[in-house]
Scaffold this motif. Structure first.
Motif, PDB file in Angstrom:
ATOM      1  N   THR A  72       0.860  -1.181   0.000  1.00  0.00           N
ATOM      2  CA  THR A  72       0.000   0.000   0.000  1.00  0.00           C
ATOM      3  C   THR A  72       0.895   1.231   0.000  1.00  0.00           C
ATOM      4  O   THR A  72       2.112   1.132   0.201  1.00  0.00           O
ATOM      5  CB  THR A  72      -0.906   0.032   1.239  1.00  0.00           C
ATOM      6  N   GLY A  73       0.288   2.389  -0.203  1.00  0.00           N
ATOM      7  CA  GLY A  73       1.070   3.612  -0.228  1.00  0.00           C
ATOM      8  C   GLY A  73       1.794   3.882   1.072  1.00  0.00           C
ATOM      9  O   GLY A  73       2.873   4.496   1.079  1.00  0.00           O
ATOM     10  N   GLY A  74       1.215   3.422   2.190  1.00  0.00           N
ATOM     11  CA  GLY A  74       1.858   3.628   3.480  1.00  0.00           C
ATOM     12  C   GLY A  74       2.944   2.612   3.780  1.00  0.00           C
ATOM     13  O   GLY A  74       3.583   2.683   4.838  1.00  0.00           O
ATOM     14  N   GLY A  75       3.189   1.660   2.844  1.00  0.00           N
ATOM     15  CA  GLY A  75       4.201   0.641   3.053  1.00  0.00           C
ATOM     16  C   GLY A  75       5.505   0.964   2.349  1.00  0.00           C
ATOM     17  O   GLY A  75       6.216   1.903   2.705  1.00  0.00           O
ATOM     18  N   LEU A  76       5.824   0.189   1.294  1.00  0.00           N
ATOM     19  CA  LEU A  76       7.105   0.373   0.612  1.00  0.00           C
ATOM     20  C   LEU A  76       7.297   1.769   0.022  1.00  0.00           C
ATOM     21  O   LEU A  76       8.400   2.325   0.139  1.00  0.00           O
ATOM     22  CB  LEU A  76       7.261  -0.693  -0.475  1.00  0.00           C
ATOM     23  N   PRO A  77       6.281   2.368  -0.600  1.00  0.00           N
ATOM     24  CA  PRO A  77       6.513   3.732  -1.102  1.00  0.00           C
ATOM     25  C   PRO A  77       6.900   4.704   0.011  1.00  0.00           C
ATOM     26  O   PRO A  77       7.785   5.552  -0.183  1.00  0.00           O
ATOM     27  CB  PRO A  77       5.171   4.104  -1.739  1.00  0.00           C
ATOM     28  N   ALA A  78       6.255   4.596   1.174  1.00  0.00           N
ATOM     29  CA  ALA A  78       6.608   5.479   2.290  1.00  0.00           C
ATOM     30  C   ALA A  78       8.028   5.205   2.774  1.00  0.00           C
ATOM     31  O   ALA A  78       8.752   6.133   3.166  1.00  0.00           O
ATOM     32  CB  ALA A  78       5.617   5.301   3.437  1.00  0.00           C
ATOM     33  N   GLU A  79       8.452   3.946   2.729  1.00  0.00           N
ATOM     34  CA  GLU A  79       9.809   3.623   3.163  1.00  0.00           C
ATOM     35  C   GLU A  79      10.843   4.116   2.152  1.00  0.00           C
ATOM     36  O   GLU A  79      11.921   4.584   2.533  1.00  0.00           O
ATOM     37  CB  GLU A  79       9.930   2.116   3.376  1.00  0.00           C
ATOM     38  N   ILE A  80      10.529   3.994   0.856  1.00  0.00           N
ATOM     39  CA  ILE A  80      11.432   4.550  -0.157  1.00  0.00           C
ATOM     40  C   ILE A  80      11.545   6.060   0.028  1.00  0.00           C
ATOM     41  O   ILE A  80      12.637   6.632  -0.050  1.00  0.00           O
ATOM     42  CB  ILE A  80      10.923   4.216  -1.574  1.00  0.00           C
ATOM     43  N   TRP A  81      10.405   6.701   0.305  1.00  0.00           N
ATOM     44  CA  TRP A  81      10.391   8.156   0.529  1.00  0.00           C
ATOM     45  C   TRP A  81      11.276   8.514   1.725  1.00  0.00           C
ATOM     46  O   TRP A  81      12.058   9.445   1.659  1.00  0.00           O
ATOM     47  CB  TRP A  81       8.946   8.603   0.766  1.00  0.00           C
ATOM     48  N   ARG A  82      11.113   7.757   2.813  1.00  0.00           N
ATOM     49  CA  ARG A  82      11.905   8.050   4.006  1.00  0.00           C
ATOM     50  C   ARG A  82      13.390   7.865   3.746  1.00  0.00           C
ATOM     51  O   ARG A  82      14.210   8.723   4.109  1.00  0.00           O
ATOM     52  CB  ARG A  82      11.478   7.147   5.173  1.00  0.00           C
ATOM     53  N   GLU A  83      13.770   6.754   3.109  1.00  0.00           N
ATOM     54  CA  GLU A  83      15.190   6.514   2.828  1.00  0.00           C
ATOM     55  C   GLU A  83      15.767   7.609   1.934  1.00  0.00           C
ATOM     56  O   GLU A  83      16.931   8.014   2.098  1.00  0.00           O
ATOM     57  CB  GLU A  83      15.365   5.151   2.153  1.00  0.00           C
ATOM     58  N   THR A  84      14.953   8.082   0.992  1.00  0.00           N
ATOM     59  CA  THR A  84      15.408   9.176   0.123  1.00  0.00           C
ATOM     60  C   THR A  84      15.614  10.450   0.916  1.00  0.00           C
ATOM     61  O   THR A  84      16.669  11.102   0.838  1.00  0.00           O
ATOM     62  CB  THR A  84      14.388   9.417  -1.006  1.00  0.00           C
ATOM     63  N   MET A  85      14.607  10.812   1.712  1.00  0.00           N
ATOM     64  CA  MET A  85      14.647  12.102   2.403  1.00  0.00           C
ATOM     65  C   MET A  85      15.658  12.123   3.549  1.00  0.00           C
ATOM     66  O   MET A  85      16.203  13.178   3.887  1.00  0.00           O
ATOM     67  CB  MET A  85      13.258  12.465   2.908  1.00  0.00           C
ATOM     68  N   VAL A  86      15.925  10.980   4.152  1.00  0.00           N
ATOM     69  CA  VAL A  86      16.987  10.924   5.168  1.00  0.00           C
ATOM     70  C   VAL A  86      18.310  11.342   4.543  1.00  0.00           C
ATOM     71  O   VAL A  86      19.079  12.126   5.115  1.00  0.00           O
ATOM     72  CB  VAL A  86      17.089   9.507   5.772  1.00  0.00           C
ATOM     73  N   ARG A  87      18.587  10.819   3.355  1.00  0.00           N
ATOM     74  CA  ARG A  87      19.831  11.171   2.671  1.00  0.00           C
ATOM     75  C   ARG A  87      19.800  12.609   2.152  1.00  0.00           C
ATOM     76  O   ARG A  87      20.814  13.313   2.196  1.00  0.00           O
ATOM     77  CB  ARG A  87      20.061  10.193   1.514  1.00  0.00           C
TER      78      ARG A  87
END
Length: 733
Positions: free
Chosen positions: A651-666
């Motif tokens: 779902t949008g709150g799953g892998l896409p949210a995790e990809i978003w977080r990993e991107t924005m952390v960097r």
């Protein structure tokens, strides 16, 4: 009786021998020696032998006469042809840049080159000015007798013919035995210039120039001799070094040196010069940007040849073979990938894809952020996606003004000229569309604390029958506030609010924020039944962050011709018209912050920063989205299959949210923490209780005061009246 014969000489004997005695007495009057008489040939054999000898000598004389005359005529004819071509050859400076197209150099926000397109030409170089290592490497590899022949190498041609025959090919197929002069003649297309009206395209023209027919070879040899007569060896080598294609879109040694090593051709090392020279055999296949290991292996062979021909010592050969050339940082970027392709598509064709000039384009790309997005995508797919999955993903990172800082159009990030899912894939947006429903309501004066009834709803759609939208969980919460409806991604409240404010207004708000394409006509509009690209959706969220003004995402900052200081055109993007007011935008950001801090987007949290965003999952989980922002950057992530295969457990709150977080952390490494520009709604406190009445008076019954303002009943009634035409739909989150 006397003998009457006495004293007489015999008559016969006397006469017989008298002549012999006379001949035997030599004459005293002569002193010359008599020659021995020649022996006469047999009268039968002499005539036939003389005829044969005479015939043989006549034939030889005839052959000689014909040969030298034909040779003389051929030499005169050859001289005339060579002389003719000699007169057609221009000055050497006119032959150094032979491209039919121009080049495009793309620079990032720090004015650092990161990509090239078109036919790159770094500038004219001379054989005397390039690095001696590069010059020697080219001669050692392509034509070791270059400085000793007259344009043709009979030994090389004979060797090539022998090799071709041994390998089962025709004598002119495969190895050509061409000298550098012949190769240069071929690069000049034997003097036939490209005329667009006479050829189907440039590729057909080039293919004709490369034909290997006997007639073409003969003309090539004559043209090569004319070049040898017209130009010096260094001038011929200069033409070759400037016109030869060296892979990666680079024409000439200077372009190759800049393309692969980020330095001038005059400064390349023996290892780098050997790598460039090695490309001449098969530039596309051996280009280091295509296969660095293969290119280094070929360079090692070139270094060995340089050692055998005494251009390098044995120690130098060993040294440079052990320390092979490596690519520059820009070259390792694989020509800029998706971002460069997108920028090229946004500029005018006559200055990008079809340019005949050398163009410099400054862009908004931040290479640090680009690496962050690529690394984040790789990390999540390596650690959290099953091996062998064909699922794809795309990422866009931009500033609040629409300046795109990074773009990943698929899992294979270091590519160019391929399908870019960030800008080319139009997919249903799902619940990622809901912020625009609530933006329309807030613009009309609704409060995030207004309530709406989350209860089963069935709408009768003329021509389609009853339609009953459901929440993702199939549960209903009763009366909820608008902020609760958004943070939990409830479908029924979104449909009711959309119908309350009017679909036309919702559609207009979404369009003004930059979501292009056809919008759904029915109430399913509120649930993201319409399609959009990730770039447009991310740009629309940037409009929310900047206070309610639309933005046009852009990557091109300005465009100018090489050598010019003034740009020919500037950016075509940036902040545009206002869509909703500041207060509505601030309250919407507050609502979207609750999505991350308390709702479906919880996995996107990191570093204690204030984050606003929205999840989205379309029907049957064919698309999953997470788009959100901090005070500094907006980022959007889409995930799905190219063939619309449903995602499994995503779902949008799953892998896409995790990809978003990993991107924005960097992305936020070293970036100070800033608060979001959000506005919390004003909560009306309940009034103080009235003082107790006098005993003799009867106190009126106390009236309960609501803590939140409900959506007026008239609104609920309006919803029931407005709900009519609905087109498709389904559950969504």
């Amino acid at each position: 009786m006397s003998d009457s014969r006495k004293g007489r000489k015999p008559l016969v004997a006397e006469r017989r021998y008298a002549s012999q005695r006379t001949k035997a007495v030599p004459k005293k009057t002569t002193s010359k020696k008599t020659k021995a008489p020649k022996r006469k040939a047999s009268p039968r054999k002499a005539p036939s032998r003389n005829i044969f000898v005479r015939l043989f000598r006549w034939i030889l004389r005839l052959i000689w006469i014909i040969t030298w005359r034909v040779t003389a005529v051929a030499c005169v004819g050859l001289a005339l042809i060579v002389g003719y071509y000699w007169t057609t050859l221009p000055d050497v400076t006119a032959l150094l840049d032979g491209r039919a197209r121009g080049s495009v150099t793309l620079m990032d926000r720090e004015d650092t080159v990161y990509a090239w397109r078109g036919d790159q030409f770094g500038g004219a170089v001379r054989a005397e000015t390039v690095s001696p290592a590069l010059k020697n490497a080219v001669v050692a590899t392509e034509d070791k007798r270059f400085f000793r022949h007259f344009g043709l190498s009979p030994r090389g041609i004979a060797s090539a013919v022998r090799i071709n025959l041994n390998e089962g090919r025709g004598p002119l197929s495969g190895h050509g035995g061409s000298t550098i002069t012949q190769q240069t003649a071929k690069l000049l297309c034997l003097g036939d210039e490209y005329v667009a009206s006479e050829w189907k395209n440039e590729a057909a023209y080039v293919a004709d120039c490369r034909r290997g027919s006997l007639q073409r070879k003969a003309k090539e040899a004559v043209y090569a001799m004319a070049m040898e007569a017209k130009y010096s060896k260094n001038e011929i080598l200069s033409i070759y070094l400037n016109r030869a294609y060296m892979g990666g879109g680079a024409y000439g040694a200077e372009a190759a040196a800049q393309r692969y090593f980020g330095k001038s051709a005059s400064a390349v090392s023996p290892a780098e010069g050997a790598m460039i020279a090695g490309l001449l055999t098969a530039p596309s296949r051996l280009a280091p940007t295509s296969d660095l290991e293969r290119s280094q292996s070929r360079a090692a062979t070139v270094l060995r040849l340089m050692g055998e021909q005494d251009y390098l010592s044995s120690a130098e050969v060993a040294q440079w073979q052990q320390n092979p050339a490596t690519l520059s940082t820009a070259a390792r970027r694989k020509a800029g990938g998706y971002f460069a392709d997108w920028v090229m598509s946004t500029g005018p064709e006559f200055f990008t894809r079809n340019t005949t000039e050398d163009v410099i384009i400054r862009t908004t790309l931040d290479q640090r952020l680009q690496r962050a997005a690529e690394e984040a995508l790789d990390e999540v797919f390596k650690t959290k996606v099953r091996e062998g999955s064909k699922a794809q993903a795309a990422i866009v990172v931009m500033s609040a003004d629409g300046a795109v800082r990074a773009m990943v159009g698929g899992r294979e990030s270091r590519v160019s000229g391929v399908f870019n899912r960030a800008i080319q894939a139009e997919r249903q947006t799902g619940s990622a569309f809901k912020p625009f429903v609530y933006a329309a309501a807030l613009e009309l004066g609704y409060s995030p604390l207004d309530t709406v009834d989350d209860a089963p709803l069935t709408l009768d759609i003329p021509g389609s029958g009853p339609w009953s939208p459901r929440n993702y969980t199939n549960n209903y919460k009763g009366r909820v506030t608008l902020v609760e409806a958004l943070k939990d991604s409830l479908n029924i409240p979104a449909v009711k609010v959309s119908e309350s404010v009017g679909r036309d207004l919702v559609r207009r708000v979404a369009t003004d924020f930059g979501i292009d394409g056809d919008m759904a006509d029915g109430p399913a509009l509120a649930l993201g039944a319409s399609e959009s690209t990730l770039l447009d959706m991310t740009g629309a969220y940037a409009g929310i962050l900047n206070g309610g003004s639309s933005v046009t995402p852009y990557g091109l900052v300005d465009l100018r011709l090489k050598g010019d200081q003034e740009p020919l055109m500037g950016t075509g993007g940036g902040i545009r018209e206002r869509v909703i007011n500041d207060k509505a935008a601030g309250e919407l950001i507050w609502m979207m912050e609750k999505v991350v801090s308390e709702g479906t987007g919880g996995r996107a949290q990191f570093g204690g920063r204030e984050i606003a965003g929205k999840t989205g999952t379309t029907q049957a989980a064919r698309d999953a989205w997470f788009i959100g922002f901090t005070a500094d950057y907006v980022a959007g992530v889409w995930m799905g299959y190219d063939d619309n295969t449903p995602l499994s457990g995503v779902t949008g709150g799953g892998l896409p949210a995790e990809i978003w977080r990993e991107t924005m952390v960097r992305v936020h490494e070293g970036v100070p923490v800033k608060p979001l520009p959000m506005i919390a709604p004003i909560v009306v406190a309940a009034p103080e209780p009235a003082p107790a009445p006098a005993p003799q008076q009867q106190a009126p019954a106390p009236q309960p005061q609501p803590q939140q303002r409900e959506v007026p009943r008239t609104t609920e009634g309006l919803i029931e009246m407005l709900v009519r035409e609905v087109l498709g739909g389904g559950r969504d989150r």
